[in-house]
Enzyme design. Structure first.
Site, short mmCIF file in Angstrom:
data_model
loop_
_atom_site.label_atom_id
_atom_site.label_comp_id
_atom_site.label_asym_id
_atom_site.label_seq_id
_atom_site.Cartn_x
_atom_site.Cartn_y
_atom_site.Cartn_z
N ASP A 97 -23.12 -61.71 -44.64
CA ASP A 97 -22.94 -61.25 -46.01
C ASP A 97 -21.45 -61.26 -46.35
O ASP A 97 -20.62 -61.68 -45.54
CB ASP A 97 -23.59 -59.89 -46.24
CG ASP A 97 -22.96 -58.75 -45.47
OD1 ASP A 97 -22.14 -59.02 -44.56
OD2 ASP A 97 -23.26 -57.57 -45.76
N SER A 145 -19.26 -55.71 -50.46
CA SER A 145 -20.25 -56.28 -49.55
C SER A 145 -20.94 -57.49 -50.18
O SER A 145 -20.31 -58.50 -50.45
CB SER A 145 -21.25 -55.20 -49.14
OG SER A 145 -22.16 -55.68 -48.21
N ASP A 201 -20.37 -57.80 -42.24
CA ASP A 201 -20.81 -56.78 -41.28
C ASP A 201 -22.30 -56.90 -40.97
O ASP A 201 -22.80 -56.27 -40.06
CB ASP A 201 -20.47 -55.36 -41.76
CG ASP A 201 -21.18 -54.97 -43.05
OD1 ASP A 201 -21.70 -55.85 -43.74
OD2 ASP A 201 -21.19 -53.77 -43.37
N ASP A 206 -18.90 -59.17 -46.69
CA ASP A 206 -17.87 -58.53 -45.86
C ASP A 206 -18.15 -58.73 -44.38
O ASP A 206 -17.48 -58.15 -43.52
CB ASP A 206 -17.74 -57.04 -46.20
CG ASP A 206 -19.02 -56.25 -45.99
OD1 ASP A 206 -20.11 -56.85 -46.04
OD2 ASP A 206 -18.95 -55.03 -45.80
#
Length: 479
Positions: free
Chosen positions: A259, A110, A263, A261
């Site tokens: 961010d 992440s 999500d 990743d």
């Protein structure tokens, strides 16, 4: 054959990287291909996925392709058929898990620095797995495989590749129609993360979809897991500075920051000011309630918010005729609560947004599309639109190192007894006993899952009250 002592040693090593909601650690020292293969085998065994498909996707970190391949080996050895979707965002992997009704593993750390990597695991239908709902058992199974060796089943699983990006983009376009909004200009900071792949597909024409009246001004769209421009963590104000400057410089209508990743999505208005995730949650909640009511006019509608979102969120949900449902903080907790309550939407202070129509999983892109649709259907600048949903003063999250949490709680409870209503749903929340002469306030003090920290959040009717309560509680925490 190794001894049971070595199983305990491996379990201890795994416990360092198996967190509450995912697997995460330093590449090489914490997370290795051998560990990943063992976790994959334990995952397939624990969820009984032999003979079923398991989706494997990964982000742009240098270590991610090797780890994805290591996971595929372990999953196939235990009889699962691997569907490799390659480079993807985390919510794209949730889409694949939901659309294919298959368990999934997503390789990403992440927003963490480049030296980290991790695995987000889902059951079929994008259903989250936490320490309490299978992750601890997967860890223990993996420890046995590391100690005793990986045993293949008689019929190992197969392997195929499938690109789901175009289907993912079309699915989101089907949930939020942006074709009729007024033309808008949006700066998007992908932070060299997976938004660089998904934004052109969903909001542009990269996946073969029709053009939208949205001009994207790209920042840091090159996929680069070394994060050469800034950390891909928009929760930290320093990582929004470039976007804020670009929005003002370009005369754009707003800015979006994803961010690593992709999500989570953060929003900046036309003045360069950050928009509170609570304000975004309130706006999306109104739209999702209206969608649900249009589909079923008589339905009882529930919307989830965690206990440190602004009071404006439950107030907005109630004003729209739905029922707010307050939860503890935590990704898997909210996913579970979404399913248990049948909630149409869930919003967190951390810019995680959950949708019933997205298998109750979180999707920052979908939240961004709702915001664009709402903004593009009226004429006011974003600062005016969001001001309605930002009426209170908030401290933001303030962390303090604390060795003795119970003693700290005792000090706070003693100081506020008779002055506030106590709630222990998640840590300690105290809401002021206000009257006409006392503006409203509340604060939450929660321990970190992973560090000796207490996290303080304060909200009040005005800046002066917020500052007074914040300073009093911080003095008690740091006494």
């Amino acid at each position: 054959m190794h001894t049971s002592d070595s199983i305990d040693d491996f379990r201890a090593a795994l416990s360092a990287v198996v967190k509450t909601y995912d697997v995460r650690g330093l590449v090489g020292s914490g997370l290795t291909p051998e560990i990943v293969t063992a976790v994959a085998a334990g995952f397939v065994d624990e969820i009984d996925a032999a003979g079923s498909e398991v989706v494997v996707g990964h982000d742009m970190r240098a270590s991610s392709p090797e780890f994805a391949a290591a996971f595929a080996r372990g999953a196939q050895a235990r009889g699962a058929d691997v569907v490799s979707i390659g480079l993807c965002s985390t919510d794209e992997s949730y889409y694949a898990s939901g659309a294919l009704n298959a368990a999934a593993a997503m390789f990403t750390a992440s927003h963490n620095p480049a030296t980290y990597n991790g695995i987000k695991l889902s059951r079929a239908g994008a259903q989250g797995i936490s320490l309490d709902t299978g992750l601890a058992a997967i860890r223990d199974r993996a420890a046995v495989y590391l100690a005793e060796g990986l045993v293949s089943v008689d019929r190992p699983g197969g392997y195929r590749e499938q690109d789901v990006l175009a289907d993912y983009a079309a699915y989101l376009r089907g949930l939020v129609d942006l074709s009729g909004i007024r033309p808008i200009r949006v700066v998007v900071d992908a932070g060299n993360g997976m938004g660089g792949l998904t934004v052109p597909a969903v909001l542009g024409e990269a996946a073969g979809l029709p053009a939208l009246p949205v001009e994207i001004i790209p920042m840091y769209f090159e996929l680069d897991g070394s994060f050469p421009n800034h950390e891909a963590n928009p929760l930290e104000p320093a990582n929004l500075v470039d976007l804020q400057a670009a929005v003002v410089e370009q005369g754009a209508d707003l800015g979006l920051a994803f961010d690593g990743d992709a999500d989570r999505c953060f929003v900046v208005d036309e003045t360069g000011a950050a928009v509170s995730p609570s304000a975004v949650a309130a706006i999306v909640a109104v739209r999702e309630i209206a969608r649900a009511r249009q589909a079923d006019p008589g339905a009882d509608i529930t919307v989830i918010h965690n206990l440190i979102t602004s009071n404006i969120v439950p107030e907005t949900i109630e004003a729209a005729g739905a029922t707010p449902y307050r939860t503890r903080v935590g990704h898997s907790l909210i996913k579970d609560a979404m399913r248990e309550t049948g909630a149409v939407f869930g919003g967190e202070h951390s810019a995680h947004y959950y949708f019933r129509d997205f298998w109750s999983a979180d999707n920052g892109m979908l939240a961004a599309m709702h915001l664009l649709a709402e903004f593009g259907s009226q004429e006011r600048p974003l600062s005016e639109l969001t001001a309605v949903y930002s009426p209170y003063s908030q401290s933001g999250e303030i962390n303090s190192t604390v060795e003795d949490v119970p003693a700290t709680y005792a000090r706070i409870v003693e100081a506020f007894t008779g002055r506030g209503e106590l709630d222990e749903l998640d840590g300690l929340t105290i809401t002021g006993l206000t009257d006409a002469s006392e503006p409203f306030w509340w604060f939450s003090v929660r321990p970190s899952n992973t560090e000796p920290l207490l996290r303080l959040n304060v909200e009040a009717a005005d800046d002066a009250t917020m500052s007074r309560v914040r300073d009093e509680v911080l003095a008690l925490i740091r006494a």
